[in-house]
Design a protein around this motif. Structure first.
Motif, PDB file in Angstrom:
ATOM      1  N   GLY A  29       0.828  -1.188   0.000  1.00 51.24           N
ATOM      2  CA  GLY A  29       0.000   0.000   0.000  1.00 51.24           C
ATOM      3  C   GLY A  29       0.866   1.242   0.000  1.00 51.24           C
ATOM      4  N   TYR A  30       0.471   2.254  -0.783  1.00 50.56           N
ATOM      5  CA  TYR A  30       1.280   3.456  -0.906  1.00 50.56           C
ATOM      6  C   TYR A  30       0.415   4.713  -0.859  1.00 50.56           C
ATOM      7  N   THR A  31       1.060   5.814  -0.481  1.00 46.38           N
ATOM      8  CA  THR A  31       0.414   7.109  -0.528  1.00 46.38           C
ATOM      9  C   THR A  31       0.502   7.647  -1.948  1.00 46.38           C
ATOM     10  N   MET A  32      -0.640   8.057  -2.493  1.00 43.61           N
ATOM     11  CA  MET A  32      -0.682   8.648  -3.821  1.00 43.61           C
ATOM     12  C   MET A  32      -1.617   9.845  -3.803  1.00 43.61           C
ATOM     13  N   TYR A  33      -1.690  10.544  -4.927  1.00 41.87           N
ATOM     14  CA  TYR A  33      -2.476  11.773  -5.000  1.00 41.87           C
ATOM     15  C   TYR A  33      -3.352  11.781  -6.252  1.00 41.87           C
ATOM     16  N   HIS A  34      -4.505  12.433  -6.123  1.00 42.21           N
ATOM     17  CA  HIS A  34      -5.446  12.532  -7.244  1.00 42.21           C
ATOM     18  C   HIS A  34      -6.000  13.944  -7.291  1.00 42.21           C
ATOM     19  N   GLY A  35      -5.854  14.611  -8.437  1.00 39.01           N
ATOM     20  CA  GLY A  35      -6.378  15.957  -8.593  1.00 39.01           C
ATOM     21  C   GLY A  35      -7.787  15.940  -9.152  1.00 39.01           C
ATOM     22  N   THR A  36      -8.663  16.768  -8.595  1.00 38.08           N
ATOM     23  CA  THR A  36     -10.045  16.821  -9.056  1.00 38.08           C
ATOM     24  C   THR A  36     -10.626  18.207  -8.788  1.00 38.08           C
ATOM     25  N   HIS A  37     -11.820  18.468  -9.310  1.00 44.92           N
ATOM     26  CA  HIS A  37     -12.507  19.735  -9.044  1.00 44.92           C
ATOM     27  C   HIS A  37     -13.077  19.693  -7.627  1.00 44.92           C
ATOM     28  N   THR A  42     -16.246  16.061  -3.123  1.00 39.34           N
ATOM     29  CA  THR A  42     -17.260  15.619  -2.149  1.00 39.34           C
ATOM     30  C   THR A  42     -17.859  14.273  -2.548  1.00 39.34           C
ATOM     31  N   THR A  43     -18.165  14.122  -3.830  1.00 35.54           N
ATOM     32  CA  THR A  43     -18.745  12.864  -4.322  1.00 35.54           C
ATOM     33  C   THR A  43     -17.766  11.717  -4.199  1.00 35.54           C
ATOM     34  N   ILE A  44     -16.500  11.976  -4.504  1.00 31.28           N
ATOM     35  CA  ILE A  44     -15.478  10.933  -4.412  1.00 31.28           C
ATOM     36  C   ILE A  44     -15.341  10.443  -2.973  1.00 31.28           C
ATOM     37  N   ILE A  45     -15.295  11.395  -2.035  1.00 36.46           N
ATOM     38  CA  ILE A  45     -15.116  11.034  -0.626  1.00 36.46           C
ATOM     39  C   ILE A  45     -16.308  10.231  -0.102  1.00 36.46           C
ATOM     40  N   SER A  46     -17.504  10.633  -0.481  1.00 39.20           N
ATOM     41  CA  SER A  46     -18.706   9.989   0.064  1.00 39.20           C
ATOM     42  C   SER A  46     -19.132   8.740  -0.702  1.00 39.20           C
ATOM     43  N   SER A  47     -18.832   8.691  -2.013  1.00 39.72           N
ATOM     44  CA  SER A  47     -19.324   7.575  -2.826  1.00 39.72           C
ATOM     45  C   SER A  47     -18.234   6.780  -3.527  1.00 39.72           C
ATOM     46  N   GLY A  48     -16.996   7.219  -3.435  1.00 45.30           N
ATOM     47  CA  GLY A  48     -15.910   6.488  -4.078  1.00 45.30           C
ATOM     48  C   GLY A  48     -15.604   7.017  -5.475  1.00 45.30           C
ATOM     49  N   PHE A  49     -14.542   6.505  -6.057  1.00 43.29           N
ATOM     50  CA  PHE A  49     -14.107   6.930  -7.377  1.00 43.29           C
ATOM     51  C   PHE A  49     -14.949   6.282  -8.474  1.00 43.29           C
ATOM     52  N   GLU A 153     -12.306  17.786   4.806  1.00 46.41           N
ATOM     53  CA  GLU A 153     -11.643  17.023   5.868  1.00 46.41           C
ATOM     54  C   GLU A 153     -12.654  16.503   6.887  1.00 46.41           C
ATOM     55  N   LYS A 154     -13.677  17.292   7.158  1.00 43.02           N
ATOM     56  CA  LYS A 154     -14.750  16.854   8.062  1.00 43.02           C
ATOM     57  C   LYS A 154     -15.500  15.672   7.465  1.00 43.02           C
ATOM     58  N   LEU A 155     -15.740  15.738   6.155  1.00 41.54           N
ATOM     59  CA  LEU A 155     -16.440  14.651   5.471  1.00 41.54           C
ATOM     60  C   LEU A 155     -15.612  13.369   5.483  1.00 41.54           C
ATOM     61  N   ILE A 156     -14.309  13.507   5.320  1.00 41.70           N
ATOM     62  CA  ILE A 156     -13.421  12.333   5.356  1.00 41.70           C
ATOM     63  C   ILE A 156     -13.522  11.647   6.716  1.00 41.70           C
ATOM     64  N   LYS A 157     -13.514  12.427   7.784  1.00 37.52           N
ATOM     65  CA  LYS A 157     -13.615  11.866   9.132  1.00 37.52           C
ATOM     66  C   LYS A 157     -14.960  11.170   9.331  1.00 37.52           C
ATOM     67  N   GLN A 158     -16.016  11.758   8.792  1.00 35.19           N
ATOM     68  CA  GLN A 158     -17.344  11.153   8.909  1.00 35.19           C
ATOM     69  C   GLN A 158     -17.397   9.799   8.206  1.00 35.19           C
ATOM     70  N   GLU A 159     -16.802   9.738   7.014  1.00 38.15           N
ATOM     71  CA  GLU A 159     -16.792   8.489   6.262  1.00 38.15           C
ATOM     72  C   GLU A 159     -15.951   7.437   6.971  1.00 38.15           C
ATOM     73  N   GLN A 160     -14.847   7.863   7.580  1.00 38.33           N
ATOM     74  CA  GLN A 160     -14.002   6.923   8.325  1.00 38.33           C
ATOM     75  C   GLN A 160     -14.747   6.359   9.527  1.00 38.33           C
ATOM     76  N   LYS A 161     -15.543   7.199  10.190  1.00 34.45           N
ATOM     77  CA  LYS A 161     -16.336   6.741  11.336  1.00 34.45           C
ATOM     78  C   LYS A 161     -17.414   5.755  10.894  1.00 34.45           C
ATOM     79  N   LYS A 162     -18.011   6.007   9.730  1.00 37.52           N
ATOM     80  CA  LYS A 162     -19.005   5.078   9.198  1.00 37.52           C
ATOM     81  C   LYS A 162     -18.392   3.707   8.967  1.00 37.52           C
ATOM     82  N   LEU A 163     -17.200   3.724   8.390  1.00 37.09           N
ATOM     83  CA  LEU A 163     -16.514   2.467   8.110  1.00 37.09           C
ATOM     84  C   LEU A 163     -16.164   1.747   9.401  1.00 37.09           C
ATOM     85  N   GLU A 164     -15.657   2.509  10.377  1.00 34.41           N
ATOM     86  CA  GLU A 164     -15.305   1.907  11.665  1.00 34.41           C
ATOM     87  C   GLU A 164     -16.542   1.352  12.350  1.00 34.41           C
TER      88      GLU A 164
END
Length: 211
Positions: A29-37, A42-49, A153-164
């Motif tokens: 597993g590696y750290t990578m980056y993705h540029g988007t609008h 928001t859609t990517i974070i909540s619903s995936g790529f 960043e708040k949305l990312i934390k929310q999604e992580q909590k959902k997964l947990e």
């Protein structure tokens, strides 16, 4: 008598970053980056790529270990509208695309590979991942709008909590193949050689098809 070995043994890679010129190791597993609008982030974070239908490396999700590559995307908007997502990517089986493998530049997945890697030559290196489930958004690497960054960043934390939370509910439902991850986290696949059921989190798999 000769014996052909097929399978893998995964090693723990403590390094979160891999230099752009270094070849990614299979199943790490590696750290990578993705540029988007910023509106798409928001859609990517909540619903995936959503994988692209095509591109330099064919269909899949494009990302890079070089943040400078991601900073240039998407090309149709201003720099202030761009957001660079920080990802954790499980690369799986990787195909390096070079002169010898140009014929697989857009068909690597049909040959059993999970990720295509295009090393940096004239431009910046990039990776294409077939299955969007192999990518997880873990942070915001760049965003000029502080309000938008904070919201994402708040949305990312929310999604992580959902997964947990889902994992807590699934504690008794451990994957019977790897034994250490809830089934919720991944899908079971088939070995490319012996066709036995396997999952991406298995530490070791030995295929006895040729033994």
């Amino acid at each position: 008598m000769s014996i052909k070995f097929s399978g893998w043994e995964a090693l723990c890679d403590k390094s979160k970053h891999l230099k752009p010129g270094q070849a990614p190791k299979a199943n790490h597993g590696y750290t990578m980056y993705h540029g988007t609008h910023k509106t798409t982030a928001t859609t990517i974070i909540s619903s995936g790529f959503r994988p692209s239908a095509g591109g330099t490396l064919g269909a899949g999700v494009y990302c890079s270990r070089d943040i400078n590559k991601a900073m240039g995307y998407p090309g149709f908007c201003s720099a202030n509208d761009r957001v660079v997502l920080k990802l954790r990517v499980r690369v799986g089986k990787v195909k390096k695309i070079d002169i010898q493998s140009q014929h697989l530049q857009t068909t690597w997945h049909q040959q059993g590979y999970d990720t295509a890697w295009l090393p940096a030559h004239a431009g910046l290196e990039e990776d294409c991942v077939w299955d969007p489930k192999r990518l997880t958004v873990v942070g915001i690497a760049h965003c000029t709008d502080s309000a938008t960054k904070g919201s994402l960043e708040k949305l990312i934390k929310q999604e992580q909590k959902k997964l947990e939370g889902g994992q807590d509910m699934q504690k008794v439902t451990k994957c019977k193949f790897c034994g250490n991850q809830p089934q919720l986290n991944h899908t079971v696949e088939k070995c490319w050689e012996c066709k036995d059921a396997i999952c991406p989190f298995m530490d070791k798999h030995v295929c006895h098809k040729h033994s």
